[in-house]
Write a protein that holds these residues in place. Structure first.
Motif, PDB file in Angstrom:
ATOM      1  N   LYS A 250       0.864  -1.183   0.000  1.00 48.08           N
ATOM      2  CA  LYS A 250       0.000   0.000   0.000  1.00 48.08           C
ATOM      3  C   LYS A 250       0.897   1.229   0.000  1.00 48.08           C
ATOM      4  O   LYS A 250       1.710   1.417   0.900  1.00 48.08           O
ATOM      5  CB  LYS A 250      -0.890   0.018   1.241  1.00 48.08           C
ATOM      6  CG  LYS A 250      -1.860  -1.150   1.326  1.00 48.08           C
ATOM      7  CD  LYS A 250      -2.661  -1.088   2.610  1.00 48.08           C
ATOM      8  CE  LYS A 250      -3.598  -2.277   2.722  1.00 48.08           C
ATOM      9  NZ  LYS A 250      -4.374  -2.221   3.976  1.00 48.08           N
ATOM     10  N   ILE A 251       0.734   2.066  -1.009  1.00 51.04           N
ATOM     11  CA  ILE A 251       1.596   3.235  -1.192  1.00 51.04           C
ATOM     12  C   ILE A 251       0.746   4.500  -1.243  1.00 51.04           C
ATOM     13  O   ILE A 251      -0.237   4.570  -1.983  1.00 51.04           O
ATOM     14  CB  ILE A 251       2.392   3.114  -2.526  1.00 51.04           C
ATOM     15  CG1 ILE A 251       3.187   1.828  -2.583  1.00 51.04           C
ATOM     16  CG2 ILE A 251       3.270   4.330  -2.735  1.00 51.04           C
ATOM     17  CD1 ILE A 251       4.292   1.728  -1.577  1.00 51.04           C
ATOM     18  N   TRP A 252       1.145   5.521  -0.459  1.00 49.28           N
ATOM     19  CA  TRP A 252       0.522   6.833  -0.557  1.00 49.28           C
ATOM     20  C   TRP A 252       1.205   7.605  -1.670  1.00 49.28           C
ATOM     21  O   TRP A 252       2.430   7.613  -1.770  1.00 49.28           O
ATOM     22  CB  TRP A 252       0.695   7.613   0.742  1.00 49.28           C
ATOM     23  CG  TRP A 252      -0.122   7.128   1.885  1.00 49.28           C
ATOM     24  CD1 TRP A 252       0.340   6.500   2.990  1.00 49.28           C
ATOM     25  CD2 TRP A 252      -1.526   7.250   2.043  1.00 49.28           C
ATOM     26  NE1 TRP A 252      -0.700   6.215   3.832  1.00 49.28           N
ATOM     27  CE2 TRP A 252      -1.864   6.666   3.275  1.00 49.28           C
ATOM     28  CE3 TRP A 252      -2.548   7.781   1.257  1.00 49.28           C
ATOM     29  CZ2 TRP A 252      -3.164   6.605   3.738  1.00 49.28           C
ATOM     30  CZ3 TRP A 252      -3.845   7.726   1.725  1.00 49.28           C
ATOM     31  CH2 TRP A 252      -4.148   7.147   2.953  1.00 49.28           C
ATOM     32  N   GLN A 253       0.409   8.269  -2.496  1.00 48.29           N
ATOM     33  CA  GLN A 253       0.978   9.122  -3.544  1.00 48.29           C
ATOM     34  C   GLN A 253       0.086  10.332  -3.744  1.00 48.29           C
ATOM     35  O   GLN A 253      -1.087  10.321  -3.388  1.00 48.29           O
ATOM     36  CB  GLN A 253       1.172   8.353  -4.841  1.00 48.29           C
ATOM     37  CG  GLN A 253      -0.060   7.753  -5.446  1.00 48.29           C
ATOM     38  CD  GLN A 253       0.268   6.865  -6.636  1.00 48.29           C
ATOM     39  OE1 GLN A 253       1.363   6.341  -6.758  1.00 48.29           O
ATOM     40  NE2 GLN A 253      -0.695   6.701  -7.520  1.00 48.29           N
ATOM     41  N   LEU A 254       0.687  11.369  -4.300  1.00 47.77           N
ATOM     42  CA  LEU A 254      -0.024  12.619  -4.536  1.00 47.77           C
ATOM     43  C   LEU A 254       0.049  12.923  -6.021  1.00 47.77           C
ATOM     44  O   LEU A 254       1.140  13.002  -6.589  1.00 47.77           O
ATOM     45  CB  LEU A 254       0.609  13.757  -3.732  1.00 47.77           C
ATOM     46  CG  LEU A 254      -0.003  15.136  -3.925  1.00 47.77           C
ATOM     47  CD1 LEU A 254      -1.405  15.179  -3.337  1.00 47.77           C
ATOM     48  CD2 LEU A 254       0.863  16.202  -3.287  1.00 47.77           C
ATOM     49  N   ARG A 255      -1.104  13.096  -6.626  1.00 49.69           N
ATOM     50  CA  ARG A 255      -1.168  13.513  -8.037  1.00 49.69           C
ATOM     51  C   ARG A 255      -1.348  15.033  -8.051  1.00 49.69           C
ATOM     52  O   ARG A 255      -2.199  15.569  -7.341  1.00 49.69           O
ATOM     53  CB  ARG A 255      -2.345  12.862  -8.748  1.00 49.69           C
ATOM     54  CG  ARG A 255      -2.170  11.398  -8.961  1.00 49.69           C
ATOM     55  CD  ARG A 255      -3.393  10.825  -9.666  1.00 49.69           C
ATOM     56  NE  ARG A 255      -3.182   9.436  -9.973  1.00 49.69           N
ATOM     57  CZ  ARG A 255      -2.684   8.989 -11.116  1.00 49.69           C
ATOM     58  NH1 ARG A 255      -2.356   9.831 -12.059  1.00 49.69           N
ATOM     59  NH2 ARG A 255      -2.521   7.702 -11.313  1.00 49.69           N
TER      60      ARG A 255
ATOM     61  N   ALA B 224      -0.063  11.327   5.857  1.00 54.36           N
ATOM     62  CA  ALA B 224      -0.182  11.492   4.402  1.00 54.36           C
ATOM     63  C   ALA B 224      -0.945  12.777   4.081  1.00 54.36           C
ATOM     64  O   ALA B 224      -0.568  13.514   3.157  1.00 54.36           O
ATOM     65  CB  ALA B 224      -0.874  10.282   3.792  1.00 54.36           C
ATOM     66  N   ARG B 225      -2.007  13.038   4.840  1.00 52.28           N
ATOM     67  CA  ARG B 225      -2.760  14.275   4.620  1.00 52.28           C
ATOM     68  C   ARG B 225      -1.904  15.496   4.922  1.00 52.28           C
ATOM     69  O   ARG B 225      -1.954  16.499   4.206  1.00 52.28           O
ATOM     70  CB  ARG B 225      -4.014  14.282   5.489  1.00 52.28           C
ATOM     71  CG  ARG B 225      -5.093  13.359   4.958  1.00 52.28           C
ATOM     72  CD  ARG B 225      -6.288  13.331   5.868  1.00 52.28           C
ATOM     73  NE  ARG B 225      -7.353  12.518   5.290  1.00 52.28           N
ATOM     74  CZ  ARG B 225      -8.375  12.035   5.977  1.00 52.28           C
ATOM     75  NH1 ARG B 225      -8.483  12.286   7.279  1.00 52.28           N
ATOM     76  NH2 ARG B 225      -9.291  11.309   5.376  1.00 52.28           N
ATOM     77  N   ARG B 226      -1.089  15.411   5.978  1.00 52.31           N
ATOM     78  CA  ARG B 226      -0.205  16.529   6.329  1.00 52.31           C
ATOM     79  C   ARG B 226       0.834  16.759   5.219  1.00 52.31           C
ATOM     80  O   ARG B 226       1.111  17.899   4.838  1.00 52.31           O
ATOM     81  CB  ARG B 226       0.497  16.255   7.651  1.00 52.31           C
ATOM     82  CG  ARG B 226       1.294  17.433   8.161  1.00 52.31           C
ATOM     83  CD  ARG B 226       1.941  17.189   9.507  1.00 52.31           C
ATOM     84  NE  ARG B 226       0.943  16.887  10.527  1.00 52.31           N
ATOM     85  CZ  ARG B 226       0.950  15.783  11.277  1.00 52.31           C
ATOM     86  NH1 ARG B 226       1.888  14.884  11.130  1.00 52.31           N
ATOM     87  NH2 ARG B 226       0.020  15.589  12.187  1.00 52.31           N
ATOM     88  N   ALA B 227       1.393  15.675   4.697  1.00 58.51           N
ATOM     89  CA  ALA B 227       2.372  15.802   3.612  1.00 58.51           C
ATOM     90  C   ALA B 227       1.723  16.393   2.357  1.00 58.51           C
ATOM     91  O   ALA B 227       2.331  17.207   1.654  1.00 58.51           O
ATOM     92  CB  ALA B 227       2.977  14.438   3.303  1.00 58.51           C
ATOM     93  N   ALA B 228       0.482  15.986   2.082  1.00 57.86           N
ATOM     94  CA  ALA B 228      -0.228  16.537   0.920  1.00 57.86           C
ATOM     95  C   ALA B 228      -0.497  18.026   1.113  1.00 57.86           C
ATOM     96  O   ALA B 228      -0.360  18.815   0.159  1.00 57.86           O
ATOM     97  CB  ALA B 228      -1.532  15.777   0.699  1.00 57.86           C
TER      98      ALA B 228
ATOM     99  N   ALA C  59       2.673  19.870   0.463  1.00 56.95           N
ATOM    100  CA  ALA C  59       2.950  19.915  -0.974  1.00 56.95           C
ATOM    101  C   ALA C  59       2.073  20.957  -1.662  1.00 56.95           C
ATOM    102  O   ALA C  59       2.541  21.684  -2.549  1.00 56.95           O
ATOM    103  CB  ALA C  59       2.724  18.540  -1.594  1.00 56.95           C
ATOM    104  N   HIS C  60       0.814  21.063  -1.243  1.00 57.08           N
ATOM    105  CA  HIS C  60      -0.081  22.066  -1.832  1.00 57.08           C
ATOM    106  C   HIS C  60       0.384  23.479  -1.498  1.00 57.08           C
ATOM    107  O   HIS C  60       0.265  24.390  -2.326  1.00 57.08           O
ATOM    108  CB  HIS C  60      -1.517  21.848  -1.366  1.00 57.08           C
ATOM    109  CG  HIS C  60      -2.186  20.682  -2.024  1.00 57.08           C
ATOM    110  ND1 HIS C  60      -2.469  20.633  -3.374  1.00 57.08           N
ATOM    111  CD2 HIS C  60      -2.620  19.501  -1.516  1.00 57.08           C
ATOM    112  CE1 HIS C  60      -3.042  19.494  -3.671  1.00 57.08           C
ATOM    113  NE2 HIS C  60      -3.140  18.770  -2.553  1.00 57.08           N
ATOM    114  N   LYS C  61       0.936  23.668  -0.298  1.00 53.45           N
ATOM    115  CA  LYS C  61       1.466  24.987   0.061  1.00 53.45           C
ATOM    116  C   LYS C  61       2.648  25.356  -0.832  1.00 53.45           C
ATOM    117  O   LYS C  61       2.797  26.502  -1.250  1.00 53.45           O
ATOM    118  CB  LYS C  61       1.887  25.010   1.528  1.00 53.45           C
ATOM    119  CG  LYS C  61       0.719  25.001   2.487  1.00 53.45           C
ATOM    120  CD  LYS C  61       1.173  24.920   3.924  1.00 53.45           C
ATOM    121  CE  LYS C  61      -0.007  24.780   4.867  1.00 53.45           C
ATOM    122  NZ  LYS C  61       0.412  24.556   6.250  1.00 53.45           N
ATOM    123  N   LEU C  62       3.512  24.369  -1.126  1.00 54.07           N
ATOM    124  CA  LEU C  62       4.634  24.625  -2.027  1.00 54.07           C
ATOM    125  C   LEU C  62       4.132  24.945  -3.428  1.00 54.07           C
ATOM    126  O   LEU C  62       4.665  25.842  -4.097  1.00 54.07           O
ATOM    127  CB  LEU C  62       5.575  23.410  -2.070  1.00 54.07           C
ATOM    128  CG  LEU C  62       6.404  23.162  -0.817  1.00 54.07           C
ATOM    129  CD1 LEU C  62       7.120  21.827  -0.913  1.00 54.07           C
ATOM    130  CD2 LEU C  62       7.405  24.287  -0.617  1.00 54.07           C
TER     131      LEU C  62
END
Length: 151
Positions: free
Chosen positions: A41-46, A69-73, A76-79
């Motif tokens: 099971k892998i978390w990824q962000l599109r 995973a939600r925090r990392a997403a 990433a959205h802030k960047l």
């Protein structure tokens, strides 16, 4: 109608669908968990940056929870809001950390000397006997009451 966000229980119990293909559990905002037939099971962000669609791997489910995973997403959205590609940013941070570790290894203090027993003066008992006369001469000239040999 809006799709329900997955819960910790739904993520934990996620399985491959009956058709035998890898399945995807979407959380919204591009965050998804890909469940592979082999059991991983892998978390990824599109996301899309500069007109290109990209996929950034966040991590495996065992090491990254739904909350992480939600925090990392979100990070990433802030960047992305600042115009920075999050995958390139993560690669740059990793390279900088590796460089810092390399520099830290280079700046270690020198090895500490290993103290040996004293020489008899004629036979170099503190040095490697295979070196023969070179070691004998060196021993006679430089040995102190306790010889010092470096590791």
């Amino acid at each position: 109608m809006a799709e329900k966000l997955p819960t910790d229980k739904a993520v934990k119990n996620a399985r491959v669908q009956g058709n035998g293909r890898d399945s995807v559990l979407r959380d919204g905002g591009g965050l998804e968990m890909r469940v592979y037939r082999a059991g991983g099971k892998i978390w990824q962000l599109r996301y899309q940056h500069a007109g290109k669609r990209r996929i950034m791997r966040i991590g495996e489910y065992r090491g990254v929870s739904l909350k992480d995973a939600r925090r990392a997403a979100d990070d990433a959205h802030k960047l992305l809001d600042r115009g920075i590609d999050p995958q390139v940013h993560a690669e740059d941070e990793s390279a900088a950390q590796q460089e810092a570790e390399r520099i830290a290894r280079m700046n270690r203090p020198p090895a500490r000397p290993l103290l040996m027993y004293s020489c008899s003066g004629t036979r170099p008992s503190c040095h490697n006997a295979r070196m023969g006369p070179i070691c004998s001469e060196l021993c006679r000239r430089t040995c102190l009451p306790s010889s010092v040999m470096w590791r």
